[in-house]
Design a protein around this motif. Structure first.
Motif, PDB file in Angstrom:
ATOM      1  N   ILE A 109      -9.607  -4.531   0.085  1.00  0.00           N
ATOM      2  CA  ILE A 109     -10.796  -4.781   0.905  1.00  0.00           C
ATOM      3  C   ILE A 109     -10.669  -6.198   1.429  1.00  0.00           C
ATOM      4  O   ILE A 109     -10.562  -7.153   0.667  1.00  0.00           O
ATOM      5  N   TYR A 110     -10.615  -6.316   2.741  1.00  0.00           N
ATOM      6  CA  TYR A 110     -10.384  -7.568   3.442  1.00  0.00           C
ATOM      7  C   TYR A 110     -11.728  -8.041   4.000  1.00  0.00           C
ATOM      8  O   TYR A 110     -12.310  -7.372   4.854  1.00  0.00           O
ATOM      9  N   GLU A 111     -12.215  -9.155   3.500  1.00  0.00           N
ATOM     10  CA  GLU A 111     -13.493  -9.709   3.964  1.00  0.00           C
ATOM     11  C   GLU A 111     -13.263 -10.417   5.294  1.00  0.00           C
ATOM     12  O   GLU A 111     -12.463 -11.353   5.364  1.00  0.00           O
ATOM     13  N   TYR A 112     -13.943  -9.964   6.339  1.00  0.00           N
ATOM     14  CA  TYR A 112     -13.757 -10.558   7.657  1.00  0.00           C
ATOM     15  C   TYR A 112     -15.079 -10.569   8.402  1.00  0.00           C
ATOM     16  O   TYR A 112     -15.705  -9.524   8.574  1.00  0.00           O
ATOM     17  N   ALA A 113     -15.504 -11.738   8.834  1.00  0.00           N
ATOM     18  CA  ALA A 113     -16.723 -11.901   9.634  1.00  0.00           C
ATOM     19  C   ALA A 113     -17.927 -11.214   8.986  1.00  0.00           C
ATOM     20  O   ALA A 113     -18.720 -10.570   9.648  1.00  0.00           O
ATOM     21  N   GLY A 114     -18.038 -11.342   7.661  1.00  0.00           N
ATOM     22  CA  GLY A 114     -19.161 -10.766   6.952  1.00  0.00           C
ATOM     23  C   GLY A 114     -19.056  -9.267   6.717  1.00  0.00           C
ATOM     24  O   GLY A 114     -20.012  -8.640   6.278  1.00  0.00           O
ATOM     25  N   MET A 115     -17.897  -8.702   7.031  1.00  0.00           N
ATOM     26  CA  MET A 115     -17.699  -7.262   6.844  1.00  0.00           C
ATOM     27  C   MET A 115     -16.583  -7.027   5.836  1.00  0.00           C
ATOM     28  O   MET A 115     -15.699  -7.864   5.674  1.00  0.00           O
ATOM     29  N   ARG A 116     -16.651  -5.878   5.206  1.00  0.00           N
ATOM     30  CA  ARG A 116     -15.626  -5.472   4.252  1.00  0.00           C
ATOM     31  C   ARG A 116     -14.739  -4.430   4.946  1.00  0.00           C
ATOM     32  O   ARG A 116     -15.150  -3.293   5.111  1.00  0.00           O
ATOM     33  N   ILE A 117     -13.536  -4.850   5.329  1.00  0.00           N
ATOM     34  CA  ILE A 117     -12.599  -3.985   6.025  1.00  0.00           C
ATOM     35  C   ILE A 117     -11.659  -3.364   4.984  1.00  0.00           C
ATOM     36  O   ILE A 117     -10.924  -4.080   4.305  1.00  0.00           O
ATOM     37  N   HIS A 118     -11.703  -2.048   4.862  1.00  0.00           N
ATOM     38  CA  HIS A 118     -10.799  -1.365   3.943  1.00  0.00           C
ATOM     39  C   HIS A 118      -9.424  -1.285   4.592  1.00  0.00           C
ATOM     40  O   HIS A 118      -9.307  -0.893   5.752  1.00  0.00           O
ATOM     41  N   THR A 119      -8.399  -1.678   3.833  1.00  0.00           N
ATOM     42  CA  THR A 119      -7.034  -1.649   4.346  1.00  0.00           C
ATOM     43  C   THR A 119      -6.126  -0.874   3.400  1.00  0.00           C
ATOM     44  O   THR A 119      -6.435  -0.697   2.225  1.00  0.00           O
ATOM     45  N   LEU A 120      -5.017  -0.443   3.935  1.00  0.00           N
ATOM     46  CA  LEU A 120      -3.914   0.069   3.135  1.00  0.00           C
ATOM     47  C   LEU A 120      -2.756  -0.862   3.422  1.00  0.00           C
ATOM     48  O   LEU A 120      -2.216  -0.875   4.537  1.00  0.00           O
ATOM     49  N   ASP A 121      -2.412  -1.688   2.436  1.00  0.00           N
ATOM     50  CA  ASP A 121      -1.396  -2.720   2.610  1.00  0.00           C
ATOM     51  C   ASP A 121      -0.036  -2.167   2.211  1.00  0.00           C
ATOM     52  O   ASP A 121       0.144  -1.668   1.092  1.00  0.00           O
ATOM     53  N   LEU A 122       0.919  -2.261   3.137  1.00  0.00           N
ATOM     54  CA  LEU A 122       2.270  -1.736   2.968  1.00  0.00           C
ATOM     55  C   LEU A 122       3.209  -2.914   2.725  1.00  0.00           C
ATOM     56  O   LEU A 122       3.311  -3.816   3.562  1.00  0.00           O
ATOM     57  N   PHE A 123       3.888  -2.905   1.584  1.00  0.00           N
ATOM     58  CA  PHE A 123       4.742  -4.022   1.190  1.00  0.00           C
ATOM     59  C   PHE A 123       6.214  -3.664   1.419  1.00  0.00           C
ATOM     60  O   PHE A 123       6.659  -2.565   1.089  1.00  0.00           O
ATOM     61  N   PHE A 124       6.931  -4.635   2.003  1.00  0.00           N
ATOM     62  CA  PHE A 124       8.334  -4.459   2.352  1.00  0.00           C
ATOM     63  C   PHE A 124       9.176  -5.577   1.747  1.00  0.00           C
ATOM     64  O   PHE A 124       8.716  -6.723   1.628  1.00  0.00           O
ATOM     65  N   ARG A 125      10.418  -5.262   1.424  1.00  0.00           N
ATOM     66  CA  ARG A 125      11.439  -6.270   1.116  1.00  0.00           C
ATOM     67  C   ARG A 125      12.164  -6.488   2.434  1.00  0.00           C
ATOM     68  O   ARG A 125      12.638  -5.520   3.051  1.00  0.00           O
ATOM     69  N   VAL A 126      12.220  -7.730   2.906  1.00  0.00           N
ATOM     70  CA  VAL A 126      12.755  -8.018   4.231  1.00  0.00           C
ATOM     71  C   VAL A 126      13.873  -9.048   4.136  1.00  0.00           C
ATOM     72  O   VAL A 126      13.743 -10.066   3.446  1.00  0.00           O
TER      73      VAL A 126
END
Length: 173
Positions: A109-126
């Motif tokens: 959950i990414y807090e942005y501008a007073g809102m809770r934005i639900h995300t799906l974070d994809l992690f990579f080895r780069v």
């Protein structure tokens, strides 16, 4: 927990205020019949390791400004996760991704501008060019190479990144 669409008070299709909670992730308009679902936004983060060191960013913006982070960010419309990952690395570090491997995902959950934005974070080895030097730009206030033994998950400000760093360091991928 606040409904993900709590701050949305009008139907985006017709503008009606007959806009009510339909279920835990959607709202429905009684006037026009439109139902909007709040699905997670796709975001990426990169584990860039060179000579036993992890490239760590310092967040230049809220949320969690000033804390450690991994290079990455939100995918744009029409992008694959890999394209978004490569673009974010270039924007934040100036580095070109030469190879990437998907590792795992975590909800956040990414807090942005007073809102809770639900995300799906994809992690990579780069992988990047071994001789290229990163330079901080865009959302990254600074960048540094940190020896893997000195990386501390608790220093990372975003919950999913903090958890991902712990998984990565434990070799749980």
């Amino acid at each position: 927990m606040e409904h993900p669409l709590e701050k949305f008070t009008h139907c985006p299709a017709c503008g009606s205020t007959l806009w009510t909670e339909h279920n835990w992730k959607s709202k429905h308009c009684e006037a026009c019949g439109f139902t909007f679902y709040s699905n997670p936004s796709a975001a990426t983060a990169a584990f860039i390791v060179r000579n036993g060191q992890l490239l760590v960013a310092r967040r230049g913006k809220e949320p969690a400004r000033g804390t450690q982070d991994l290079p990455g960010g939100f995918c744009d419309h029409g992008e694959t996760a890999e394209e978004g990952m490569a673009r974010e690395i270039l924007e934040e570090t100036g580095l070109q991704a030469s190879r990437m491997s998907y590792l795992f995902s975590l909800p956040n959950i990414y807090e942005y501008a007073g809102m809770r934005i639900h995300t799906l974070d994809l992690f990579f080895r780069v992988d990047v060019d071994d001789t290229a030097e990163p330079r901080a730009a865009d959302d990254a206030a600074s960048l540094e190479w940190v020896a893997l033994g000195d990386v501390r998950p608790e220093a990372f400000g975003l919950d999913s990144v903090r958890r991902a760093v712990g998984i990565f360091l434990r070799g749980g991928i």
